[in-house]
Design a protein around this motif. Structure first.
Motif, PDB file in Angstrom:
ATOM      1  N   ARG A 596      -2.871  -0.237  -5.652  1.00  0.00           N
ATOM      2  CA  ARG A 596      -3.252   0.100  -4.280  1.00  0.00           C
ATOM      3  C   ARG A 596      -3.406   1.612  -4.157  1.00  0.00           C
ATOM      4  O   ARG A 596      -3.328   2.337  -5.137  1.00  0.00           O
ATOM      5  N   SER A 597      -3.603   2.063  -2.943  1.00  0.00           N
ATOM      6  CA  SER A 597      -3.846   3.485  -2.701  1.00  0.00           C
ATOM      7  C   SER A 597      -2.636   4.322  -3.092  1.00  0.00           C
ATOM      8  O   SER A 597      -1.500   4.032  -2.710  1.00  0.00           O
ATOM      9  N   ARG A 598      -2.897   5.369  -3.863  1.00  0.00           N
ATOM     10  CA  ARG A 598      -1.840   6.294  -4.275  1.00  0.00           C
ATOM     11  C   ARG A 598      -2.466   7.614  -4.685  1.00  0.00           C
ATOM     12  O   ARG A 598      -3.687   7.708  -4.875  1.00  0.00           O
ATOM     13  N   GLY A 599      -1.621   8.618  -4.838  1.00  0.00           N
ATOM     14  CA  GLY A 599      -2.122   9.902  -5.303  1.00  0.00           C
ATOM     15  C   GLY A 599      -3.169  10.466  -4.358  1.00  0.00           C
ATOM     16  O   GLY A 599      -2.966  10.573  -3.145  1.00  0.00           O
ATOM     17  N   THR A 604      -9.998   0.988  -0.589  1.00  0.00           N
ATOM     18  CA  THR A 604     -10.206   0.162   0.600  1.00  0.00           C
ATOM     19  C   THR A 604      -9.561  -1.203   0.437  1.00  0.00           C
ATOM     20  O   THR A 604      -9.712  -1.853  -0.596  1.00  0.00           O
ATOM     21  N   ASP A 605      -8.839  -1.615   1.468  1.00  0.00           N
ATOM     22  CA  ASP A 605      -8.149  -2.906   1.478  1.00  0.00           C
ATOM     23  C   ASP A 605      -8.378  -3.541   2.838  1.00  0.00           C
ATOM     24  O   ASP A 605      -7.915  -3.019   3.858  1.00  0.00           O
ATOM     25  N   ALA A 606      -9.091  -4.662   2.870  1.00  0.00           N
ATOM     26  CA  ALA A 606      -9.423  -5.308   4.140  1.00  0.00           C
ATOM     27  C   ALA A 606      -8.193  -5.679   4.942  1.00  0.00           C
ATOM     28  O   ALA A 606      -8.246  -5.780   6.179  1.00  0.00           O
ATOM     29  N   ASP A 607      -7.078  -5.900   4.263  1.00  0.00           N
ATOM     30  CA  ASP A 607      -5.838  -6.256   4.949  1.00  0.00           C
ATOM     31  C   ASP A 607      -4.970  -5.037   5.249  1.00  0.00           C
ATOM     32  O   ASP A 607      -3.820  -5.186   5.693  1.00  0.00           O
ATOM     33  N   LEU A 628     -13.789   0.902   6.028  1.00  0.00           N
ATOM     34  CA  LEU A 628     -13.702   1.514   4.711  1.00  0.00           C
ATOM     35  C   LEU A 628     -12.382   2.268   4.549  1.00  0.00           C
ATOM     36  O   LEU A 628     -11.864   2.411   3.439  1.00  0.00           O
ATOM     37  N   TYR A 629     -11.820   2.726   5.658  1.00  0.00           N
ATOM     38  CA  TYR A 629     -10.599   3.524   5.640  1.00  0.00           C
ATOM     39  C   TYR A 629      -9.332   2.685   5.756  1.00  0.00           C
ATOM     40  O   TYR A 629      -8.237   3.242   5.877  1.00  0.00           O
ATOM     41  N   ARG A 630      -9.440   1.388   5.726  1.00  0.00           N
ATOM     42  CA  ARG A 630      -8.233   0.555   5.728  1.00  0.00           C
ATOM     43  C   ARG A 630      -7.599   0.595   4.341  1.00  0.00           C
ATOM     44  O   ARG A 630      -8.285   0.437   3.330  1.00  0.00           O
ATOM     45  N   PHE A 631      -6.304   0.782   4.302  1.00  0.00           N
ATOM     46  CA  PHE A 631      -5.642   0.891   3.001  1.00  0.00           C
ATOM     47  C   PHE A 631      -4.182   0.473   3.110  1.00  0.00           C
ATOM     48  O   PHE A 631      -3.592   0.433   4.190  1.00  0.00           O
ATOM     49  N   ARG A 632      -3.625   0.147   1.960  1.00  0.00           N
ATOM     50  CA  ARG A 632      -2.183  -0.100   1.827  1.00  0.00           C
ATOM     51  C   ARG A 632      -1.652   0.805   0.723  1.00  0.00           C
ATOM     52  O   ARG A 632      -2.262   0.912  -0.343  1.00  0.00           O
ATOM     53  N   LEU A 633      -0.528   1.415   0.998  1.00  0.00           N
ATOM     54  CA  LEU A 633       0.048   2.333   0.019  1.00  0.00           C
ATOM     55  C   LEU A 633       0.631   1.575  -1.164  1.00  0.00           C
ATOM     56  O   LEU A 633       1.191   0.492  -1.015  1.00  0.00           O
ATOM     57  N   ASP A 634       0.521   2.201  -2.328  1.00  0.00           N
ATOM     58  CA  ASP A 634       1.130   1.669  -3.536  1.00  0.00           C
ATOM     59  C   ASP A 634       2.657   1.679  -3.428  1.00  0.00           C
ATOM     60  O   ASP A 634       3.332   0.781  -3.934  1.00  0.00           O
ATOM     61  N   GLY A 635       3.189   2.700  -2.764  1.00  0.00           N
ATOM     62  CA  GLY A 635       4.631   2.771  -2.561  1.00  0.00           C
ATOM     63  C   GLY A 635       5.433   2.913  -3.838  1.00  0.00           C
ATOM     64  O   GLY A 635       6.612   2.548  -3.884  1.00  0.00           O
ATOM     65  N   GLY A 636       4.810   3.421  -4.905  1.00  0.00           N
ATOM     66  CA  GLY A 636       5.526   3.604  -6.163  1.00  0.00           C
ATOM     67  C   GLY A 636       5.643   2.348  -6.998  1.00  0.00           C
ATOM     68  O   GLY A 636       6.384   2.337  -7.997  1.00  0.00           O
TER      69      GLY A 636
END
Length: 709
Positions: A596-599, A604-607, A628-636
């Motif tokens: 997922r999104s990190r760094g 983009t994540d629809a959820d 396009l700006y929807r995202f979920r963090l990787d959270g490590g």
């Protein structure tokens, strides 16, 4: 040794060949450090190779206060090698032995530069004063100003030239020459040499434009593959040569982890530090410069929040997805929306205050207010604040070509590729999986997801030193004999000659030279589809296009034989396409692995969620931004794993694993239509080595080098 080229018959062609035990490729701060250290350690059979000695990021890039990161060397603050290693390691996906080495050798590398004349600031008692940088819990950062890395290069270059080390300039890396390594595992390879194209020799003249190096070791200090992106802050002339390494079987590591940030585009320069702390106005226009408007207010209507977020970009400069929901990296996303999604141009205006004519510091966050109050700049215009706080930052743009007078005109900016934290995989001595191949500096993938500002300059000095130590102690054997070298080099040279004949023959028969168009197209594609905002769909789209270009490249590229630049670009574009194909495949594999999104990247994540209206604890509703700006963090979640990449030739063996991990392609493709296909594995990262600090034991083992090499 003279290191004069000698003509050898290779594959039916007479080609000049230079023989040296070690070849350093690249003349930036890491490359010159390696050449300097090799001679210092008694290994003087070394030459250097560069595409352009005076080009490259080390010599031509920087910021308002370019940072060098090292162990604390002043004051009463607690610090230790172990603590610094843990700071580096905590960035996620970084191998612990690299982190420990970078911490342990940081003082040695730093003080070596001081002794060479780099004027890092010290007080009258000899303490090297530091400050905090991003992702830094201590005050380990230091600087000599905007051109820290340039000063490093100049001092190291002076030392290398005094040593008499020969430098071969105007040489485009074409391919690495390898041979089977009988000392390694089945299928293992070792360095045998390097093929370059001399870009200062006409291709249709009497002299050979090809030059071969016969060597035992390659220290690969070519920088990151900057040529992949159109929107980049890397200086002109910084291209990288990672594609040749992948084709030679060198593994990649953490390739998805690019760093992006706001930078001016003409000239290219990071607009970090004071440029943001003085709170300039962000303006966008149409393509022709009309329709000017302050666009940040669309998403950040609160005056105080807007100014505070811009201020924070000064020392939260790299785009950081963790600060994108309710923090300063929202600014990067809004700039990206203007330039990429809306096709507009973005400028910093230092002549006027944002939103209203009078600057109202009372609306600032306490952190920003206190900083500007201590600097004595709670009033006036941004340019007045800039010149009071950091006059050299203003003068910098007056001294560039093209120059920009910030008192009279606006400065065009964008969210630019700035550094690749990943790269070619290295062990604790910065040696790759190919024996004798040592990637150092940005070419080497020693970093993790996050790194303290300035850690890259330290890493380059440490990696170069470690590689040089190992080469001098363990890899001092002479290169392979002429017959063995000719056998290894002949197919490499033959393939290059064949590609050149195809490309120049196509141009001679009437097909226009398209090397410049191909270069531009792949760069634009990567910036649009694989930049700081990516999605599974955009990556797949780019991957299909790059695959198509690379598959057809031999029958697609057309280069004018009378143009040295065109023939040069034939191999440059191939290298960039190879790198782009490997990197895009790594991005697809990252998502397939649950990434997922990190760094410095938003996937983009629809959820996922959108950035928020409000600030900090007051943040509430989502902003009206594209999905396009929807995202979920990787959270490590993937911090304890490292993604590795290998380029497998058609019919070649998939690499073995000694830790139970397996290699597989992320996108099944017919490898027969390419020179190779990327395969991936995810392995546990190497931990920080345990303490071994009982002096008598270490001393005894050190005497016979048992614990060192």
């Amino acid at each position: 040794m003279s290191h004069e080229p000698e003509t050898l018959r290779v594959g039916g062609y007479d080609v000049p060949v230079v023989t040296a035990t070690t070849v350093v490729v690249g003349t930036g701060s890491a490359g010159y450090c390696a050449a300097d250290r090799l001679v210092q350690f008694g290994h003087d059979d070394v030459v250097m190779v560069a595409d352009k000695v005076n080009a490259g990021a080390s010599r031509n890039a920087g910021s308002d206060k370019q940072t060098y990161y090292k162990l604390t060397l002043s004051g009463g603050d607690d610090d230790s090698v172990r603590e610094m290693a843990q700071t580096l390691y905590s960035g996620g996906a970084m191998d612990g032995d690299n982190a420990l080495a970078e911490a342990a050798l940081s003082a040695r590398g730093f003080l070596h530069l001081v002794d060479l004349g780099v004027p890092f600031p010290q007080n009258r008692f000899g303490e090297f004063i530091g400050y905090k940088t991003d992702h830094d819990p201590r005050r380990r950062a230091t600087s000599v100003g905007p051109y820290t890395s340039r000063t490093m290069v100049e001092r190291l270059e002076k030392k290398v030239r005094a040593d008499g080390t020969r430098v071969f300039d105007e040489c485009r890396v074409v391919d690495v020459v390898t041979a089977p390594d009988p000392a390694g595992e089945p299928g293992a390879r070792k360095v045998a040499g390097l093929l370059v194209l001399r870009t200062d020799v006409p291709h249709d003249g009497a002299a050979s434009p090809w030059l071969l190096f016969r060597c035992t070791n390659l220290v690969y200090a070519t920088g990151g593959p900057a040529g992949m992106y159109a929107t980049r802050v890397f200086p002109n002339g910084q291209w990288g040569a990672s594609g040749a390494a992948y084709r030679a079987g060198v593994h990649g590591k953490n390739l998805t982890e690019w760093q992006f940030g706001l930078a001016s585009t003409k000239p290219r320069w990071n607009v970090s530090g004071t440029y943001m702390q003085v709170v300039p106005r962000f303006v966008s226009t149409d393509a022709d410069g009309g329709g000017e408007r302050e666009f940040l207010t669309e998403a950040i209507p609160d005056y105080g929040r807007l100014m505070s977020l811009v201020f924070l970009k000064g020392y939260q400069w790299p785009f950081d997805i963790r600060k994108a929901r309710d923090g300063s990296s929202l600014v990067d996303l809004l700039v990206y929306r203007e330039t990429v999604l809306r096709g507009r141009r973005v400028f910093l205006d230092f002549r006027r205050n944002p939103v209203q004519d009078e600057f109202d510091p009372s609306a600032l966050s306490p952190e920003a207010f206190e900083y500007l109050e201590r600097a004595g700049v709670l009033s006036g215009t941004p340019i007045e604040r800039l010149r009071r706080m950091n006059e050299p930052a203003y003068q910098f743009y007056l001294d560039k070509n093209p120059y920009v007078d910030l008192e009279r005109e606006m400065l065009e900016v964008d969210v630019c590729a700035q550094h690749n934290n990943g790269g070619l995989a290295v062990d604790a001595w910065w040696q790759s999986n190919v024996a004798g191949f040592f990637p150092v500096g940005e070419a080497g993938g020693a970093h993790g997801v996050y790194r303290p500002g300035g850690a890259a300059l330290n890493s380059g000095q440490v990696g170069a030193t470690r590689a040089s130590q190992f080469i001098a102690a363990r890899r001092d054997e002479k290169p392979s004999d002429e017959a063995a070298f000719v056998d290894a080099a002949a197919p490499v040279l033959g393939a290059a000659l064949d590609l050149t004949a195809r490309a120049t023959g196509r141009a001679a028969s009437g097909t226009p030279d398209n090397t410049g168009d191909l270069l531009r197209d792949v760069q634009r594609l990567m910036s649009e589809k694989a930049g700081p905002v990516r999605s599974a769909a955009s990556i797949a789209e780019a991957l299909d296009q790059v695959h198509a270009w690379l598959t057809a490249y031999d029958d697609l590229v057309s280069a004018d034989a009378g143009s040295r630049r065109a023939v040069n670009r034939t191999f440059l574009v191939r290298d960039i396409l190879t790198s782009a194909y490997v990197y895009l495949s790594a991005m697809a594999d990252y998502l397939a692995h649950g990434g997922r999104s990190r760094g410095s990247v938003l996937y983009t994540d629809a959820d996922g969620d959108l950035p928020l209206v409000g600030y900090g604890d007051d943040a509430q509703s989502e902003l009206d931004l594209p999905d396009l700006y929807r995202f979920r963090l990787d959270g490590g979640a993937l911090d304890e794993e490292v993604q590795e990449t290998a380029w497998v030739a058609p019919g070649g063996d998939v690499p073995g694993s000694d830790d139970g991990t397996s290699w597989a392609p992320v996108v099944p493709r017919d490898g027969a239509d390419l020179a190779g296909v990327p395969v991936f594995r995810w392995r546990p990262r190497r931990p920080v080595p345990a303490d071994d600090d009982f002096f008598e034991n270490v001393w005894r083992e050190f005497r016979d080098h048992g614990n060192v090499y």
